[in-house]
Write a protein that holds these residues in place. Structure first.
Motif, PDB file in Angstrom:
ATOM      1  N   LEU A   1     -40.813 -17.617 -30.040  1.00  0.00           N
ATOM      2  CA  LEU A   1     -40.201 -18.787 -30.744  1.00  0.00           C
ATOM      3  C   LEU A   1     -40.560 -18.641 -32.191  1.00  0.00           C
ATOM      4  CD1 LEU A   1     -37.742 -20.867 -30.665  1.00  0.00           C
ATOM      5  CD2 LEU A   1     -39.685 -22.505 -29.894  1.00  0.00           C
ATOM      6  N   PHE A   2     -41.977 -18.808 -32.211  1.00  0.00           N
ATOM      7  CA  PHE A   2     -42.753 -18.854 -33.501  1.00  0.00           C
ATOM      8  C   PHE A   2     -42.426 -17.708 -34.404  1.00  0.00           C
ATOM      9  CE2 PHE A   2     -46.369 -17.963 -36.150  1.00  0.00           C
ATOM     10  CZ  PHE A   2     -46.683 -19.345 -36.843  1.00  0.00           C
ATOM     11  N   ALA A   3     -42.235 -16.372 -33.862  1.00  0.00           N
ATOM     12  CA  ALA A   3     -42.433 -15.139 -34.618  1.00  0.00           C
ATOM     13  C   ALA A   3     -40.783 -15.057 -35.011  1.00  0.00           C
ATOM     14  CB  ALA A   3     -42.560 -13.965 -33.672  1.00  0.00           C
ATOM     15  N   THR A   4     -39.913 -15.377 -34.236  1.00  0.00           N
ATOM     16  CA  THR A   4     -38.549 -15.307 -34.469  1.00  0.00           C
ATOM     17  C   THR A   4     -38.063 -16.347 -35.781  1.00  0.00           C
ATOM     18  OG1 THR A   4     -38.006 -14.887 -32.420  1.00  0.00           O
ATOM     19  CG2 THR A   4     -35.993 -15.272 -33.630  1.00  0.00           C
ATOM     20  N   THR A   5     -38.781 -17.640 -35.445  1.00  0.00           N
ATOM     21  CA  THR A   5     -38.540 -18.573 -36.435  1.00  0.00           C
ATOM     22  C   THR A   5     -39.011 -18.190 -38.042  1.00  0.00           C
ATOM     23  OG1 THR A   5     -38.543 -20.232 -34.553  1.00  0.00           O
ATOM     24  CG2 THR A   5     -38.660 -21.205 -37.031  1.00  0.00           C
ATOM     25  N   VAL A   6     -40.318 -17.622 -37.675  1.00  0.00           N
ATOM     26  CA  VAL A   6     -40.888 -17.172 -39.128  1.00  0.00           C
ATOM     27  C   VAL A   6     -39.986 -16.025 -39.809  1.00  0.00           C
ATOM     28  CG1 VAL A   6     -42.798 -15.926 -40.054  1.00  0.00           C
ATOM     29  CG2 VAL A   6     -42.959 -17.921 -38.603  1.00  0.00           C
ATOM     30  N   LEU A   7     -39.596 -15.263 -38.982  1.00  0.00           N
ATOM     31  CA  LEU A   7     -38.883 -14.019 -39.615  1.00  0.00           C
ATOM     32  C   LEU A   7     -37.424 -14.654 -40.198  1.00  0.00           C
ATOM     33  CD1 LEU A   7     -39.570 -10.962 -39.208  1.00  0.00           C
ATOM     34  CD2 LEU A   7     -37.750 -10.985 -37.493  1.00  0.00           C
TER      35      LEU A   7
ATOM     36  N   PRO B   1     -36.853 -24.030 -41.223  1.00  0.00           N
ATOM     37  CA  PRO B   1     -37.668 -23.360 -39.878  1.00  0.00           C
ATOM     38  C   PRO B   1     -37.167 -24.371 -38.877  1.00  0.00           C
ATOM     39  CG  PRO B   1     -39.229 -23.741 -41.721  1.00  0.00           C
ATOM     40  CD  PRO B   1     -37.837 -24.367 -42.293  1.00  0.00           C
ATOM     41  N   LEU B   2     -37.057 -25.675 -39.245  1.00  0.00           N
ATOM     42  CA  LEU B   2     -36.667 -26.506 -37.869  1.00  0.00           C
ATOM     43  C   LEU B   2     -35.203 -26.198 -37.380  1.00  0.00           C
ATOM     44  CD1 LEU B   2     -37.949 -29.968 -38.737  1.00  0.00           C
ATOM     45  CD2 LEU B   2     -38.774 -28.333 -36.757  1.00  0.00           C
ATOM     46  N   GLY B   3     -34.449 -26.003 -38.355  1.00  0.00           N
ATOM     47  CA  GLY B   3     -32.976 -25.517 -37.948  1.00  0.00           C
ATOM     48  C   GLY B   3     -32.659 -24.316 -37.226  1.00  0.00           C
ATOM     49  N   VAL B   4     -33.613 -23.260 -37.770  1.00  0.00           N
ATOM     50  CA  VAL B   4     -33.530 -21.922 -37.333  1.00  0.00           C
ATOM     51  C   VAL B   4     -34.206 -21.957 -35.996  1.00  0.00           C
ATOM     52  CG1 VAL B   4     -34.809 -19.500 -37.394  1.00  0.00           C
ATOM     53  CG2 VAL B   4     -33.797 -20.551 -39.504  1.00  0.00           C
ATOM     54  N   MET B   5     -35.405 -22.957 -35.542  1.00  0.00           N
ATOM     55  CA  MET B   5     -35.910 -23.055 -34.385  1.00  0.00           C
ATOM     56  C   MET B   5     -34.703 -23.635 -33.268  1.00  0.00           C
ATOM     57  SD  MET B   5     -39.481 -24.961 -33.411  1.00  0.00           S
ATOM     58  CE  MET B   5     -40.415 -24.005 -34.514  1.00  0.00           C
ATOM     59  N   ALA B   6     -34.280 -24.473 -34.040  1.00  0.00           N
ATOM     60  CA  ALA B   6     -32.941 -25.168 -33.016  1.00  0.00           C
ATOM     61  C   ALA B   6     -32.021 -24.271 -32.557  1.00  0.00           C
ATOM     62  CB  ALA B   6     -32.227 -26.206 -33.687  1.00  0.00           C
ATOM     63  N   ILE B   7     -31.530 -23.304 -33.591  1.00  0.00           N
ATOM     64  CA  ILE B   7     -30.510 -22.376 -33.171  1.00  0.00           C
ATOM     65  C   ILE B   7     -31.096 -21.244 -32.151  1.00  0.00           C
ATOM     66  CG2 ILE B   7     -29.086 -20.367 -34.172  1.00  0.00           C
ATOM     67  CD1 ILE B   7     -29.092 -22.344 -36.851  1.00  0.00           C
ATOM     68  N   VAL B   8     -32.219 -20.821 -32.511  1.00  0.00           N
ATOM     69  CA  VAL B   8     -32.824 -19.462 -31.673  1.00  0.00           C
ATOM     70  C   VAL B   8     -33.304 -19.761 -30.503  1.00  0.00           C
ATOM     71  CG1 VAL B   8     -33.030 -17.811 -33.698  1.00  0.00           C
ATOM     72  CG2 VAL B   8     -35.155 -19.334 -32.904  1.00  0.00           C
ATOM     73  N   TYR B   9     -33.620 -21.204 -30.212  1.00  0.00           N
ATOM     74  CA  TYR B   9     -34.244 -21.865 -29.091  1.00  0.00           C
ATOM     75  C   TYR B   9     -33.674 -21.325 -27.764  1.00  0.00           C
ATOM     76  CZ  TYR B   9     -36.381 -24.338 -25.522  1.00  0.00           C
ATOM     77  OH  TYR B   9     -37.323 -25.040 -24.321  1.00  0.00           O
TER      78      TYR B   9
END
Ligand code: ADP
Length: 463
Positions: A8-14, A45-53
């Motif tokens: 989750l962290f790696a994908t969000t950062v990427l 990052p929060l938005g990306v995290m919400a999408i990829v979670y």
């Protein structure tokens, strides 16, 4: 279930880093209000995290599903429903479900085929084992287990060295040859505790396209060839006996011919004597050949039961009349007690004639001068037991079981002197077998012998 934090962290950062970088650069260059830039750095990052979670969580689930499958493969057809999920992850999930279903079905088919093969191998009457590349047992069918378990103290055959179970140098050498690339080898072996049994072991290579270390690499199929070898031995003995029996009169004949051409030439008295001797030797050979022909004819038909109605009483009476001159010559009286035979028996008339001719003739021959030969019939239900009883010297107990063997005689010289071929009782035994009758020989030394044969009466007569 949650998505794995590191992914989750790696994908969000990427995924968030380009947006965050753009926000920072624009803020630094003064094109974007720093507060808005800061908001973008937090929100992207929060938005990306919400999408990829969610997708990551699903991928995690699929990964765990695959791990579960590889740890414990599906047994049989699974009932898991097809996943109704769209998008690439949904496709992967349904592909995994399909894989599980097909895998389960294939495994079930494989297991069923293996079980069927196992049942088939276990049903084989011959021992069969397979060996790996180090000559260790991989598989043994039921007959092989029966033969090998417990041998040399071995209880469990799995992965045992063949040499620990079977200490057979010839077999071990054949296995070694086959495992080293040679083609099929055949060896014959006997076990120390079963010396009367002979096995033929065929060692064959098992060729696999991609052999594993534990795979079967050679197969041993053992066949019990005891009966075959015994048959071969019997045939060889029989040929030797026949040759011997015929050679003796033939040698005499050649000798007589030489004498007639040489020393006896011109001596009419000697010629007469030699011609008589030659006639008796030729008659003997004819008798042997006739008996051999009868024996082979009866043997050929031994599996079909004769079905004729045979008036046995008349047949035995005719045989007795036929042998009366021979009996008179030896001062033997034939006595018939056949009143019980009011009904015919089931059988073959010529063969039954021959059977009683052989038995009564033997009784006359071995009964002794001045004795009586009695032929009596007794009924038990629909079975008639007919006995030929003589008052001869009798037969020692140890000879009785062997009397029906071809060419077996208690006293060969005496039998020959009396015109015997040594085949009479063998013929009797075979005729009895063909009629599904029983031959019983009883004898008491000094008192005489009795030969009893059982025959079935025709069905209507037993009612
Ligand atoms: P053979 O032609 O020599 O009589 P058989 O097969 O009829 O051959 O009998 C085998 C041997 O069994 C005989 O050589 C004889 O030694 C013995 N035998 C058969 N019948 C009698 C009998 N009634 N009494 C004593 N010995 C018998």
């Amino acid at each position: 279930m949650t998505a794995r934090p590191k992914y989750l962290f790696a994908t969000t950062v990427l995924l968030a880093s380009p947006g965050v970088l753009v926000a920072i650069v624009l803020s630094v260059a003064g094109h974007l209000d720093p507060w808005i830039g800061l908001l973008a750095v937090v929100c992207i990052p929060l938005g990306v995290m919400a999408i990829v979670y969610r997708p990551l969580r699903r991928l995690g689930e699929i990964e765990r599903e695959i791990e579960r499958l590889s740890a414990s493969p599906p047994e049989g057809q699974t009932t898991r429903p097809t996943i109704d999920e769209s998008g690439p992850i949904g496709d992967i999930a349904s592909a995994v479900t399909r894989l599980e279903r097909n895998w389960g079905r294939d495994r079930k088919q494989l297991r069923d085929s293996l079980q069927a093969a196992q049942v088939l191998f276990d049903a084989l009457p011959d021992p069969l084992v397979t060996l790996d590349g180090q000559a260790r047992l991989v598989y043994a069918n039921a007959t092989a287990r029966e033969l090998l378990v417990g041998r040399n103290g071995v209880r469990d055959l799995a992965r045992r060295d063949l040499s620990a179970v079977m200490r057979q140098p010839a077999l071990l050498k054949a296995v070694d040859d086959v495992l080293n690339g040679n083609t099929m080898r055949t060896v014959e072996l006997t076990f120390a505790d079963r010396i009367d049994q002979t096995f033929e072991a065929r060692v064959e290579p098992i060729v696999a396209k991609t052999p594993g270390d534990d795979d079967a690499r050679a197969l041993i199929l053992m066949r019990d060839v005891t009966a075959l070898r015994r048959g071969e031995q019997m045939r060889a003995d029989f040929v030797a006996n026949v040759s011997h029996e015929l050679r003796t009169p033939l040698t005499s004949l050649v000798g007589f011919i030489e004498t007639l051409r040489g020393p006896a030439r011109g001596d009419t008295k000697a010629q007469d004597r030699f011609l008589n001797l030659m006639e008796s030797q030729s008659t003997r050979m004819t008798r042997i050949v006739n008996d051999l022909l009868s024996l082979s004819r009866i043997e050929m038909n031994e599996h079909t039961i004769p079905r004729d109605e045979v008036p046995l009483k008349q047949i035995i009476a005719t045989v007795a009349d036929l042998l009366a001159p021979q009996a008179r010559k030896r001062d033997v009286t034939i006595e018939l007690d056949l009143d019980a035979l009011t009904d015919p028996v089931i059988g073959h008339p010529d063969e039954l004639t021959q059977l009683f001719q052989n038995l009564i003739e033997n009784a006359i021959k071995y009964g002794g001068s001045g004795s009586k030969v009695r032929v009596e019939a007794r009924l038990t239900g629909d079975i008639a037991a007919i006995s030929v009883i003589d008052q001869g010297e009798g037969i020692a107990r140890e000879h009785i079981p062997r009397l029906t063997e071809r060419f077996y005689r208690v006293d060969t010289a005496r039998s020959r002197e009396l015109g015997g071929t040594g085949l009479g009782l063998a013929i009797v035994k075979h005729i009895a077998n063909r009629h599904r009758g029983e031959l019983t020989i009883r004898s008491e030394q000094g008192k005489g012998s009795s030969f009893t044969i059982t025959l079935r009466l025709t069905p209507q007569s037993s009612q």
